[in-house]
Design a protein around this motif. Structure first.
Motif, PDB file in Angstrom:
ATOM      1  N   GLN A 111      42.176  45.679  40.809  1.00  0.00           N
ATOM      2  CA  GLN A 111      43.093  45.038  39.876  1.00  0.00           C
ATOM      3  C   GLN A 111      42.661  43.613  39.550  1.00  0.00           C
ATOM      4  O   GLN A 111      42.733  43.189  38.399  1.00  0.00           O
ATOM      5  CB  GLN A 111      44.514  45.069  40.431  1.00  0.00           C
ATOM      6  N   ARG A 112      42.154  42.886  40.551  1.00  0.00           N
ATOM      7  CA  ARG A 112      41.707  41.501  40.309  1.00  0.00           C
ATOM      8  C   ARG A 112      40.519  41.468  39.348  1.00  0.00           C
ATOM      9  O   ARG A 112      40.470  40.643  38.452  1.00  0.00           O
ATOM     10  CB  ARG A 112      41.333  40.814  41.623  1.00  0.00           C
ATOM     11  N   THR A 113      39.556  42.356  39.546  1.00  0.00           N
ATOM     12  CA  THR A 113      38.370  42.318  38.692  1.00  0.00           C
ATOM     13  C   THR A 113      38.714  42.656  37.240  1.00  0.00           C
ATOM     14  O   THR A 113      38.259  42.006  36.308  1.00  0.00           O
ATOM     15  CB  THR A 113      37.234  43.216  39.237  1.00  0.00           C
ATOM     16  N   TYR A 114      39.572  43.658  37.041  1.00  0.00           N
ATOM     17  CA  TYR A 114      39.959  44.010  35.674  1.00  0.00           C
ATOM     18  C   TYR A 114      40.859  42.941  35.059  1.00  0.00           C
ATOM     19  O   TYR A 114      40.765  42.653  33.868  1.00  0.00           O
ATOM     20  CB  TYR A 114      40.649  45.369  35.642  1.00  0.00           C
ATOM     21  N   LYS A 115      41.736  42.361  35.858  1.00  0.00           N
ATOM     22  CA  LYS A 115      42.656  41.338  35.362  1.00  0.00           C
ATOM     23  C   LYS A 115      41.892  40.101  34.893  1.00  0.00           C
ATOM     24  O   LYS A 115      42.293  39.441  33.931  1.00  0.00           O
ATOM     25  CB  LYS A 115      43.651  40.969  36.467  1.00  0.00           C
ATOM     26  N   GLU A 116      40.780  39.787  35.556  1.00  0.00           N
ATOM     27  CA  GLU A 116      39.973  38.647  35.118  1.00  0.00           C
ATOM     28  C   GLU A 116      39.399  38.868  33.724  1.00  0.00           C
ATOM     29  O   GLU A 116      39.276  37.942  32.948  1.00  0.00           O
ATOM     30  CB  GLU A 116      38.832  38.401  36.105  1.00  0.00           C
ATOM     31  N   LEU A 117      39.053  40.105  33.428  1.00  0.00           N
ATOM     32  CA  LEU A 117      38.452  40.426  32.124  1.00  0.00           C
ATOM     33  C   LEU A 117      39.501  40.670  31.046  1.00  0.00           C
ATOM     34  O   LEU A 117      39.277  40.363  29.879  1.00  0.00           O
ATOM     35  CB  LEU A 117      37.555  41.657  32.249  1.00  0.00           C
ATOM     36  N   PHE A 118      40.612  41.263  31.441  1.00  0.00           N
ATOM     37  CA  PHE A 118      41.659  41.647  30.485  1.00  0.00           C
ATOM     38  C   PHE A 118      43.016  41.187  31.026  1.00  0.00           C
ATOM     39  O   PHE A 118      43.816  41.996  31.509  1.00  0.00           O
ATOM     40  CB  PHE A 118      41.650  43.164  30.278  1.00  0.00           C
ATOM     41  N   PRO A 119      43.305  39.878  30.960  1.00  0.00           N
ATOM     42  CA  PRO A 119      44.494  39.323  31.618  1.00  0.00           C
ATOM     43  C   PRO A 119      45.836  39.854  31.122  1.00  0.00           C
ATOM     44  O   PRO A 119      46.817  39.835  31.860  1.00  0.00           O
ATOM     45  CB  PRO A 119      44.382  37.816  31.378  1.00  0.00           C
ATOM     46  N   GLU A 120      45.915  40.341  29.899  1.00  0.00           N
ATOM     47  CA  GLU A 120      47.194  40.804  29.348  1.00  0.00           C
ATOM     48  C   GLU A 120      47.515  42.253  29.712  1.00  0.00           C
ATOM     49  O   GLU A 120      48.619  42.728  29.493  1.00  0.00           O
ATOM     50  CB  GLU A 120      47.189  40.656  27.818  1.00  0.00           C
TER      51      GLU A 120
END
Length: 158
Positions: free
Chosen positions: A25-34
């Motif tokens: 979740q952290r890695t994807y959230k960094e790329l796609f925060p919304e």
């Protein structure tokens, strides 16, 4: 547990699905925060098993903190080369927390996975990387990974 690079140790995964999910979740959230990434729990539940190795990187020599501090992980799985029919290692996830990036951890983890794959007889490693993730693209290019296909997506109207 063994030393990966000075100051960091590596250990095999175990079944800490919650920590794996948090890293995803952290890695994807960094790329796609919304974006909401709660659906990744299904991915972990469906694909994580004893056949899909997971390695954790922790800080070594933490005298003031007896609990290990996890700073990176790599999750690998199996895939089949659709042209040749050979099994190969597929990287599901490589994640290094931002405060520990650019210290050689990602490179060392990928080399670790490459050695693991060679020992089991694989002749290639595959992975997917987002075009917007320039630091990851730089890492993989420096390690002689090359594009062999293009993943295409078409959005469909509801």
């Amino acid at each position: 547990m063994s030393e990966l690079i000075p100051g960091y140790t590596i250990r095999a995964g175990g079944v800490d699905r919650a920590l794996l999910l948090k890293c995803m979740q952290r890695t994807y959230k960094e790329l796609f925060p919304e974006q909401d990434f709660s659906h990744l729990a299904r991915t972990v539940e469906q694909y994580y098993s004893k056949e899909t190795p997971l390695w954790w990187v922790e800080l070594s020599n933490q005298q003031e903190n007896p609990l290990p501090l996890t700073v990176a992980c790599l999750w690998a799985g199996n895939a089949i080369d659709q042209v040749k029919g050979d099994r190969y290692t597929h990287i599901f996830l490589l994640y290094v927390v931002p405060e520990h990036r650019r210290r050689g951890i990602g490179t060392a983890l990928m080399e670790y996975a490459e050695n693991w794959a060679k020992k089991r007889g694989d002749r290639q490693i595959g992975l997917q990387v987002f075009q917007c993730n320039q630091p990851a693209l730089n890492l993989y290019n420096q390690m002689d990974y090359e594009s062999t296909s293009i993943w295409m997506v078409k959005k469909l109207a509801p």
